[in-house]
Design a protein around this motif. Structure first.
Motif, short mmCIF file in Angstrom:
data_model
loop_
_atom_site.label_atom_id
_atom_site.label_comp_id
_atom_site.label_asym_id
_atom_site.label_seq_id
_atom_site.Cartn_x
_atom_site.Cartn_y
_atom_site.Cartn_z
N ASN A 59 1.52 3.90 1.07
CA ASN A 59 2.98 3.87 0.97
C ASN A 59 3.40 2.41 1.18
O ASN A 59 3.40 1.92 2.30
N LEU A 60 3.74 1.71 0.09
CA LEU A 60 3.96 0.27 0.16
C LEU A 60 5.09 -0.11 1.12
O LEU A 60 4.94 -0.99 1.96
N ARG A 61 6.23 0.55 0.99
CA ARG A 61 7.37 0.15 1.82
C ARG A 61 7.10 0.42 3.30
O ARG A 61 7.40 -0.41 4.16
N LYS A 62 6.51 1.56 3.60
CA LYS A 62 6.21 1.90 4.99
C LYS A 62 5.22 0.91 5.60
O LYS A 62 5.37 0.47 6.74
N ARG A 63 4.21 0.51 4.82
CA ARG A 63 3.19 -0.41 5.33
C ARG A 63 3.78 -1.80 5.57
O ARG A 63 3.53 -2.42 6.61
N VAL A 64 4.57 -2.30 4.62
CA VAL A 64 5.17 -3.62 4.81
C VAL A 64 6.13 -3.61 6.00
O VAL A 64 6.15 -4.55 6.80
N ALA A 65 6.89 -2.54 6.16
CA ALA A 65 7.79 -2.43 7.30
C ALA A 65 7.03 -2.51 8.62
O ALA A 65 7.50 -3.11 9.59
N SER A 66 5.83 -1.94 8.66
CA SER A 66 5.05 -1.92 9.90
C SER A 66 4.61 -3.32 10.33
O SER A 66 4.35 -3.56 11.50
N HIS A 67 4.52 -4.25 9.37
CA HIS A 67 4.15 -5.63 9.72
C HIS A 67 5.19 -6.27 10.62
O HIS A 67 4.86 -7.12 11.45
N PHE A 68 6.45 -5.89 10.44
CA PHE A 68 7.53 -6.58 11.12
C PHE A 68 8.22 -5.78 12.20
O PHE A 68 8.87 -6.35 13.08
N SER A 69 8.11 -4.45 12.17
CA SER A 69 8.95 -3.61 13.02
C SER A 69 8.55 -3.61 14.49
O SER A 69 9.37 -3.32 15.34
N ASN A 70 7.30 -3.95 14.81
CA ASN A 70 6.89 -3.87 16.22
C ASN A 70 7.24 -5.11 17.03
O ASN A 70 7.09 -5.14 18.23
N ASN A 71 7.70 -6.18 16.36
CA ASN A 71 8.09 -7.42 17.04
C ASN A 71 7.02 -7.90 18.02
O ASN A 71 7.30 -8.32 19.14
#
Length: 247
Positions: free
Chosen positions: A217-229
């Motif tokens: 899931n491209l959007r979910k994976r890219v979001a995970s790069h940044f969401s955990n701060n």
């Protein structure tokens, strides 16, 4: 209420470095209502190039309070307010990590004045605080000190608020993606990512590919790069270097 924040540190990522100075300005969108500022003893040597850059020396912080000693005041000022900074994820990651070490859990909505400036004042060649203030005729006293940079960011934020014809501030606060995307990435890049398998690319300012990944899931994976701060070096390098996402 907005808490406009600037910090100085011993290095570029929170996992191995510490805060040496912090300034917080509580702001209503128009003016500063109250202020807090202090040097902080980082309990580690300040590298010579950082001392030269900020003017903060080991001698200056020797008798300053440690972060743990002022954590209660800092948490009280930030808690319940919208955290605002220029390249907000840098300041937020340091303060969140430092508060966590002192027993406090910070969960604030965030606003990045870099991202907002790109929307409200488009077309400038650089959105660094120094260059942006020069382009907008905002004076900065005590550049690269927390108080001086925080005051300049307050003036910038007041201008952004006054010129926000399309309600970008309100829309950004409500957008989950905007809360964690690095400052140089256009939200349209993220929103264009499909919810399906594929390969994604992170590009730097020159357009060069600096990271390649694959996901179901491209959007979910890219979001995970940044969401955990994450306060680590790798995350902070992402934040600084990524300007574009393709797939």
């Amino acid at each position: 209420m907005y808490a406009i924040v600037d910090i100085e540190t011993t290095g570029g990522h929170a996992a191995a470095n510490s805060i040496t100075e912090i300034a917080i300005r509580l702001h209503d969108g128009i003016r500063i209502l109250s202020s807090y500022q202090t040097l902080i003893n980082p309990l580690q040597p300040i590298p010579p190039f950082i001392q030269s850059y900020t003017g903060i020396t080991d001698e200056m912080v020797h008798n300053a309070p440690t972060f743990d000693e002022v954590a209660d005041e800092i948490f009280e000022m930030l808690s319940g307010n919208i955290f605002v900074a220029h390249s907000v994820n840098f300041d937020y990651s340091f303060i969140k990590q430092s508060l966590l070490q002192s027993g406090y859990t910070l969960n604030c909505k965030k606003l990045c004045t870099v991202r907002l400036s790109r929307k409200i004042f488009p077309g400038y060649p650089s959105y660094s605080l120094g260059n942006l203030c020069q382009q907008l005729n905002i004076p900065i006293e005590n550049r690269h000190r927390a108080g001086g940079d925080a005051d300049a960011t307050c003036t910038l934020f007041s201008m952004l608020h006054a010129h926000d014809a399309n309600n970008e501030i309100s829309k950004t606060i409500k957008s989950v993606a905007e809360l964690y995307l690095p400052p140089n990435i256009d939200k349209k890049d993220f929103e264009a990512l499909p919810l399906c398998p594929g390969v994604y690319y992170f590009h730097n300012q020159a357009g060069k590919i600096i990271y390649v990944g694959k996901a179901k899931n491209l959007r979910k994976r890219v979001a995970s790069h940044f969401s955990n701060n994450s306060p680590g070096l790798r995350k902070q390098e992402y934040i600084k270097k990524i300007f574009h996402i393709s797939f």
